[in-house]
Design a protein around this motif. Structure first.
Motif, PDB file in Angstrom:
ATOM      1  N   GLY A  68       0.842  -1.180   0.000  1.00  0.00           N
ATOM      2  CA  GLY A  68       0.000   0.000   0.000  1.00  0.00           C
ATOM      3  C   GLY A  68       0.880   1.233   0.000  1.00  0.00           C
ATOM      4  N   VAL A  69       0.284   2.363  -0.344  1.00  0.00           N
ATOM      5  CA  VAL A  69       1.013   3.634  -0.342  1.00  0.00           C
ATOM      6  C   VAL A  69       0.148   4.672   0.349  1.00  0.00           C
ATOM      7  N   ILE A  70       0.671   5.227   1.437  1.00  0.00           N
ATOM      8  CA  ILE A  70      -0.050   6.275   2.153  1.00  0.00           C
ATOM      9  C   ILE A  70      -0.267   7.460   1.211  1.00  0.00           C
ATOM     10  N   GLY A  71      -1.483   7.960   1.186  1.00  0.00           N
ATOM     11  CA  GLY A  71      -1.828   9.046   0.270  1.00  0.00           C
ATOM     12  C   GLY A  71      -2.411   8.568  -1.038  1.00  0.00           C
ATOM     13  N   PHE A  72      -2.482   7.241  -1.216  1.00  0.00           N
ATOM     14  CA  PHE A  72      -3.089   6.655  -2.417  1.00  0.00           C
ATOM     15  C   PHE A  72      -4.041   5.520  -2.034  1.00  0.00           C
ATOM     16  N   THR A  73      -3.496   4.460  -1.472  1.00  0.00           N
ATOM     17  CA  THR A  73      -4.344   3.320  -1.119  1.00  0.00           C
ATOM     18  C   THR A  73      -4.957   3.475   0.263  1.00  0.00           C
ATOM     19  N   ARG A  74      -4.504   4.474   1.017  1.00  0.00           N
ATOM     20  CA  ARG A  74      -5.093   4.819   2.309  1.00  0.00           C
ATOM     21  C   ARG A  74      -4.916   6.317   2.499  1.00  0.00           C
ATOM     22  N   PRO A  75      -5.701   6.946   3.399  1.00  0.00           N
ATOM     23  CA  PRO A  75      -5.634   8.405   3.526  1.00  0.00           C
ATOM     24  C   PRO A  75      -4.232   8.904   3.830  1.00  0.00           C
ATOM     25  N   GLY A  76      -3.906  10.070   3.227  1.00  0.00           N
ATOM     26  CA  GLY A  76      -2.577  10.630   3.355  1.00  0.00           C
ATOM     27  C   GLY A  76      -2.492  11.820   4.280  1.00  0.00           C
ATOM     28  N   GLY A  77      -1.370  12.539   4.156  1.00  0.00           N
ATOM     29  CA  GLY A  77      -1.009  13.571   5.106  1.00  0.00           C
ATOM     30  C   GLY A  77      -1.323  14.987   4.711  1.00  0.00           C
ATOM     31  N   ASP A  78      -2.061  15.196   3.611  1.00  0.00           N
ATOM     32  CA  ASP A  78      -2.517  16.548   3.289  1.00  0.00           C
ATOM     33  C   ASP A  78      -3.775  16.827   4.109  1.00  0.00           C
ATOM     34  N   ALA A  79      -3.617  16.709   5.397  1.00  0.00           N
ATOM     35  CA  ALA A  79      -4.729  16.822   6.336  1.00  0.00           C
ATOM     36  C   ALA A  79      -4.176  17.185   7.702  1.00  0.00           C
ATOM     37  N   GLU A  80      -5.043  17.598   8.572  1.00  0.00           N
ATOM     38  CA  GLU A  80      -4.581  17.991   9.914  1.00  0.00           C
ATOM     39  C   GLU A  80      -4.102  16.791  10.720  1.00  0.00           C
ATOM     40  N   TYR A  81      -4.706  15.629  10.479  1.00  0.00           N
ATOM     41  CA  TYR A  81      -4.308  14.398  11.169  1.00  0.00           C
ATOM     42  C   TYR A  81      -4.330  13.241  10.174  1.00  0.00           C
ATOM     43  N   VAL A  82      -3.505  12.227  10.438  1.00  0.00           N
ATOM     44  CA  VAL A  82      -3.508  11.019   9.626  1.00  0.00           C
ATOM     45  C   VAL A  82      -3.134   9.838  10.524  1.00  0.00           C
ATOM     46  N   ALA A  83      -3.814   8.711  10.318  1.00  0.00           N
ATOM     47  CA  ALA A  83      -3.484   7.475  11.042  1.00  0.00           C
ATOM     48  C   ALA A  83      -2.624   6.615  10.131  1.00  0.00           C
ATOM     49  N   VAL A  84      -1.473   6.150  10.656  1.00  0.00           N
ATOM     50  CA  VAL A  84      -0.518   5.379   9.847  1.00  0.00           C
ATOM     51  C   VAL A  84      -0.041   4.167  10.635  1.00  0.00           C
ATOM     52  N   PRO A  85       0.429   3.113   9.947  1.00  0.00           N
ATOM     53  CA  PRO A  85       0.996   1.969  10.670  1.00  0.00           C
ATOM     54  C   PRO A  85       2.210   2.386  11.496  1.00  0.00           C
ATOM     55  N   ALA A  86       2.304   1.858  12.709  1.00  0.00           N
ATOM     56  CA  ALA A  86       3.429   2.204  13.577  1.00  0.00           C
ATOM     57  C   ALA A  86       4.763   1.828  12.951  1.00  0.00           C
ATOM     58  N   GLN A  87       4.771   0.772  12.124  1.00  0.00           N
ATOM     59  CA  GLN A  87       6.019   0.337  11.491  1.00  0.00           C
ATOM     60  C   GLN A  87       6.552   1.363  10.504  1.00  0.00           C
ATOM     61  N   ASN A  88       5.720   2.307  10.100  1.00  0.00           N
ATOM     62  CA  ASN A  88       6.133   3.341   9.149  1.00  0.00           C
ATOM     63  C   ASN A  88       6.576   4.639   9.812  1.00  0.00           C
ATOM     64  N   VAL A  89       6.558   4.666  11.121  1.00  0.00           N
ATOM     65  CA  VAL A  89       6.886   5.891  11.851  1.00  0.00           C
ATOM     66  C   VAL A  89       8.346   5.866  12.276  1.00  0.00           C
ATOM     67  N   LEU A  90       9.073   6.948  11.985  1.00  0.00           N
ATOM     68  CA  LEU A  90      10.469   7.073  12.359  1.00  0.00           C
ATOM     69  C   LEU A  90      10.662   8.352  13.170  1.00  0.00           C
ATOM     70  N   ARG A  91      11.520   8.270  14.172  1.00  0.00           N
ATOM     71  CA  ARG A  91      11.810   9.456  14.970  1.00  0.00           C
ATOM     72  C   ARG A  91      12.551  10.496  14.138  1.00  0.00           C
ATOM     73  N   ARG A  92      12.202  11.737  14.354  1.00  0.00           N
ATOM     74  CA  ARG A  92      12.824  12.854  13.662  1.00  0.00           C
ATOM     75  C   ARG A  92      13.718  13.623  14.619  1.00  0.00           C
ATOM     76  N   PRO A  93      14.955  13.917  14.227  1.00  0.00           N
ATOM     77  CA  PRO A  93      15.800  14.743  15.088  1.00  0.00           C
ATOM     78  C   PRO A  93      15.093  16.050  15.426  1.00  0.00           C
ATOM     79  N   GLU A  94      15.067  16.416  16.685  1.00  0.00           N
ATOM     80  CA  GLU A  94      14.290  17.573  17.128  1.00  0.00           C
ATOM     81  C   GLU A  94      14.710  18.867  16.441  1.00  0.00           C
ATOM     82  N   GLY A  95      15.969  18.975  16.059  1.00  0.00           N
ATOM     83  CA  GLY A  95      16.422  20.210  15.435  1.00  0.00           C
ATOM     84  C   GLY A  95      16.109  20.316  13.958  1.00  0.00           C
TER      85      GLY A  95
END
Length: 341
Positions: free
Chosen positions: A109-136
């Motif tokens: 699947g592809v977020i923003g195509f086969t499931r709702p994407g991030g051009d929105a105020e909120y989006v639900a995504v699989p936890a396996q697709n989430v990566l920490r972002r350096p705070e800076g």
């Protein structure tokens, strides 16, 4: 909540949609920024979509934000954590996934195509697709790392760019400009850029290009310039644009045994001289998407200052400005920015 929605019958519009709820194994993300990709524009132009795309769809797959809530069974994150989202969701069970080539999973699947994407105020995504972002790291700059940078990074790593003395990048859109920075970060000594736009030269040079040529230049003179730079020919050409005349030029300047890699997905067929490929013993390689570890590597590169996504980031837009921006591209990567959480 408000979101950018597209379907073939009603077109592209900002609309009110239901607030998503994170299911088991999912993370609810409050979106801070989401890049506008060429594939979004292709979808709106009717030039194709990933298999399984369902309408109406909330667009947006280059997502940076903060964790808002965790679904059942998710650990390792907490509300407020700064994150980015890898957009590809492999099945994890096919032969490609078993080979470690989950970016080539035919069932992904592809977020923003086969499931709702991030051009929105909120989006639900699989936890396996989430990566920490350096705070800076600025969210708009981090967002484009997950695709505008990750796609050419995967192509260059697969094609062995780090082992080459000289590389040619075709195109000066978001992918092309990112590819120049990536090639330099991988240690390529000489990087050239071929563009259809003469006014793209300054930005290509800022990104680290050593030579800049256009399709309006005399091809023989341009070819001689690049061969001098590369001491006889380029070992790798990366096509990010999908123009036949650019590919033909790249084949001319490749050294014997060189590689032509492409991440471009033009709407029509692309003519390639197989006779020239054969005579040169050159390889033609396609590359699609990226792996989670590619995004991890790019986040580290950005944190260390080895790549500069601020140069590739184009206009920063509100959600209401996004429909016009999708139909009127700009240099670099347009990015939708939401109010900070």
């Amino acid at each position: 909540m408000r979101a950018l929605v597209y379907d073939p019958d009603n077109g592209l519009r900002v609309a009110e949609v239901p607030m998503p709820e994170p299911g088991p194994g999912e993370v609810l993300v409050q979106v801070e920024a989401c890049g506008i990709c060429g594939s979004d524009r292709q979808l709106v132009r009717g030039e194709g979509a990933p298999f399984g795309t369902s309408y109406p769809v909330v667009l947006g797959h280059e997502i940076a934000g903060r964790v808002a809530r965790l679904g059942e069974g998710v650990s390792g994150f907490a509300p407020g954590d700064a994150i980015v989202v890898h957009p590809f969701v492999p099945c994890g069970q096919c032969a490609a996934c078993a080979r470690g080539e989950e970016h080539l999973c035919p069932h992904q699947g592809v977020i923003g195509f086969t499931r709702p994407g991030g051009d929105a105020e909120y989006v639900a995504v699989p936890a396996q697709n989430v990566l920490r972002r350096p705070e800076g790291l600025d969210p708009a700059e981090a967002a484009i790392l997950v695709d505008a940078y990750a796609t050419p990074y995967r192509a260059m790593v697969s094609a062995g760019a780090a082992e080459e003395e000289a590389v040619l990048v075709l195109g000066t859109g978001g992918l092309g400009l990112a590819a120049v920075q990536i090639a330099k970060a991988l240690g390529v000594p000489q990087v050239a850029v071929l563009s259809r736009r003469e006014d793209a030269g300054a930005l290509a040079l800022v990104c680290g290009a050593d030579e800049f040529v256009t399709l309006g230049d005399d091809p023989r003179q341009a070819g001689r310039r690049l061969r001098r730079m590369a001491k006889g020919g380029l070992g790798l050409a990366l096509d990010t644009s999908g123009f036949a005349d650019g590919v033909a030029f790249a084949l001319d300047v490749l050294r014997p045994g060189g590689k032509l890699a492409t991440v471009a997905m033009p709407a029509g067929d692309m003519p390639v001289s197989f006779a020239k490929l054969a005579r040169k013993g050159a390889a033609l390689v396609g590359s699609f998407g990226s792996r989670r570890e590619d995004v991890e590597a790019l986040l580290q590169m950005a944190a260390e200052g080895r790549i500069q996504p601020d140069v590739v980031a184009g206009r920063r837009l509100s959600l209401d400005e996004a429909p016009d921006a999708i139909q009127n591209p700009f240099f670099g990567r347009d990015i939708i920015v939401f109010d900070a959480p």
